[in-house]
Design an enzyme around this catalytic site. Structure first.
Site, PDB file in Angstrom:
ATOM      1  CE  LYS A 187      -2.880  -2.026   3.244  1.00 60.27           C
ATOM      2  NZ  LYS A 187      -4.155  -2.175   4.155  1.00 60.27           N
ATOM      3  CE1 TYR A 234      -8.876  -3.165   1.833  1.00 57.75           C
ATOM      4  CE2 TYR A 234      -8.152  -0.837   0.838  1.00 57.75           C
ATOM      5  CZ  TYR A 234      -7.914  -2.103   1.471  1.00 57.75           C
ATOM      6  OH  TYR A 234      -6.562  -2.206   1.609  1.00 57.75           O
ATOM      7  NE  ARG A 246      -5.721 -12.495   5.351  1.00 53.54           N
ATOM      8  CZ  ARG A 246      -6.462 -11.483   5.415  1.00 53.54           C
ATOM      9  NH1 ARG A 246      -6.368 -10.321   4.644  1.00 53.54           N
ATOM     10  NH2 ARG A 246      -7.037 -11.334   6.492  1.00 53.54           N
ATOM     11  CB  THR A 265      -6.128  -6.639  10.296  1.00 50.03           C
ATOM     12  OG1 THR A 265      -6.687  -7.510   9.721  1.00 50.03           O
ATOM     13  CG2 THR A 265      -6.472  -5.238   9.473  1.00 50.03           C
ATOM     14  CG  ASN A 283      -2.510  -2.790   7.584  1.00 48.16           C
ATOM     15  OD1 ASN A 283      -2.639  -2.122   6.454  1.00 48.16           O
ATOM     16  ND2 ASN A 283      -3.379  -3.137   7.959  1.00 48.16           N
ATOM     17  CG  HIS A 339      -4.792  -6.373   0.177  1.00 48.77           C
ATOM     18  ND1 HIS A 339      -5.888  -6.536   1.008  1.00 48.77           N
ATOM     19  CD2 HIS A 339      -5.193  -6.930  -0.733  1.00 48.77           C
ATOM     20  CE1 HIS A 339      -6.791  -7.200   0.539  1.00 48.77           C
ATOM     21  NE2 HIS A 339      -6.419  -7.481  -0.811  1.00 48.77           N
ATOM     22  CD  GLU A 373      -8.750  -8.724  -2.824  1.00 50.74           C
ATOM     23  OE1 GLU A 373      -9.299  -8.716  -1.848  1.00 50.74           O
ATOM     24  OE2 GLU A 373      -7.479  -9.453  -2.796  1.00 50.74           O
TER      25      GLU A 373
HETATM   26  P1  ATP Z   1      -6.353  -6.225   3.984  1.00 50.73           P
HETATM   27  O1  ATP Z   1      -7.620  -6.256   3.273  1.00 50.73           O
HETATM   28  O2  ATP Z   1      -5.703  -4.733   3.713  1.00 50.73           O
HETATM   29  O3  ATP Z   1      -5.372  -7.131   3.835  1.00 50.73           O
HETATM   30  P2  ATP Z   1      -7.368  -7.271   6.250  1.00 50.73           P
HETATM   31  O4  ATP Z   1      -8.008  -8.165   5.655  1.00 50.73           O
HETATM   32  O5  ATP Z   1      -6.322  -7.829   7.069  1.00 50.73           O
HETATM   33  O6  ATP Z   1      -6.571  -6.107   5.550  1.00 50.73           O
HETATM   34  P3  ATP Z   1      -9.792  -5.555   6.680  1.00 50.73           P
HETATM   35  O7  ATP Z   1     -10.628  -5.773   7.945  1.00 50.73           O
HETATM   36  O8  ATP Z   1     -10.196  -6.350   5.646  1.00 50.73           O
HETATM   37  O9  ATP Z   1      -8.262  -5.999   7.218  1.00 50.73           O
HETATM   38  O10 ATP Z   1      -9.413  -4.212   6.553  1.00 50.73           O
HETATM   39  C1  ATP Z   1      -8.842  -3.548   5.583  1.00 50.73           C
HETATM   40  C2  ATP Z   1      -7.853  -2.536   5.815  1.00 50.73           C
HETATM   41  O11 ATP Z   1      -8.622  -1.549   6.290  1.00 50.73           O
HETATM   42  C3  ATP Z   1      -7.100  -2.807   6.602  1.00 50.73           C
HETATM   43  O12 ATP Z   1      -5.532  -3.413   6.253  1.00 50.73           O
HETATM   44  C4  ATP Z   1      -6.631  -1.468   7.256  1.00 50.73           C
HETATM   45  O13 ATP Z   1      -5.625  -0.635   6.116  1.00 50.73           O
HETATM   46  C5  ATP Z   1      -8.042  -0.795   7.248  1.00 50.73           C
HETATM   47  N1  ATP Z   1      -8.711  -0.681   8.549  1.00 50.73           N
HETATM   48  C6  ATP Z   1      -8.999  -1.928   9.159  1.00 50.73           C
HETATM   49  N2  ATP Z   1      -9.796  -1.546  10.100  1.00 50.73           N
HETATM   50  C7  ATP Z   1      -9.205   0.035  10.551  1.00 50.73           C
HETATM   51  C8  ATP Z   1      -9.443   0.622  11.541  1.00 50.73           C
HETATM   52  N3  ATP Z   1     -10.098   0.513  12.576  1.00 50.73           N
HETATM   53  N4  ATP Z   1      -8.935   2.028  11.369  1.00 50.73           N
HETATM   54  C9  ATP Z   1      -8.083   2.367  10.206  1.00 50.73           C
HETATM   55  N5  ATP Z   1      -7.919   1.636   9.192  1.00 50.73           N
HETATM   56  C10 ATP Z   1      -8.805   0.342   9.315  1.00 50.73           C
END
Ligand code: ATP
Length: 139
Positions: A9, A49, A87, A93, A114, A117, A128
């Site tokens: 990202k 997203y 993963r 996350t 973080n 992705h 995706e």
């Molecule tokens: P990714 O899809 O990026 O791999 P993930 O599947 O582990 O992440 P998701 O719950 O799908 O987690 O959230 C997607 C992304 O949204 C996270 O990677 C993070 O960048 C952002 N995100 C999630 N929760 C929060 C939060 N509470 N505050 C800010 N950003 C968040």
């Protein structure tokens, strides 16, 4: 063998972590089959997203992905169980919950930045990959 979508990202790109993320996947033995740097459109980021549309952080998340301060480095990786193992390698996350040795534990501190992705299922990998690269068959 299967394929997954992995993206560094904008915060990871800006911090110079692209090579480290690539190295982790290469060293694990996975095969890189697609890679490009792209500033996604708002439509692309919102679709990517889509599951999070109702979350309070959705607007900020889409802005952070699309503001162009740095691109997203979008990748497709191939190998045995690469969706699930990708993963595992990325970690939880929230970096505060990510196990030692995972990418998020090693390189970041907060959930909103973080750095990486990874697709969380076969279905999201398919979706995706075609979203970011066009129909999967073109790769
Ligand atoms: P990714 O899809 O990026 O791999 P993930 O599947 O582990 O992440 P998701 O719950 O799908 O987690 O959230 C997607 C992304 O949204 C996270 O990677 C993070 O960048 C952002 N995100 C999630 N929760 C929060 C939060 N509470 N505050 C800010 N950003 C968040």
């Amino acid at each position: 063998s299967e394929r997954t979508f992995i993206a560094v990202k904008p915060d990871g790109v800006q911090r110079g972590l692209v090579a480290k993320v690539i190295a982790r996947f290469e060293e694990r033995g996975y095969k890189l089959v697609g890679l490009k740097a792209i500033v996604p459109s708002k439509e692309l980021a919102e679709e990517h997203y889509g599951d999070l549309k109702s979350k309070p952080f959705f607007g900020g998340l889409v802005d952070y992905m699309t503001n162009g301060k740095a691109p997203v480095v979008a990748m497709v990786w191939e190998g045995k169980d690469v969706i699930r193992q990708g993963r595992v390698m990325i970690g939880a996350t929230n970096p505060l919950d990510a196990a030692p040795g995972t990418i998020r534990n090693s390189y970041c501190q907060v959930i909103g930045r973080n750095i990486v992705h990874g697709s969380d299922s076969f279905e999201s990998a398919e979706k995706e990959i075609s979203l970011w690269f066009g129909k999967a068959g073109e790769l």
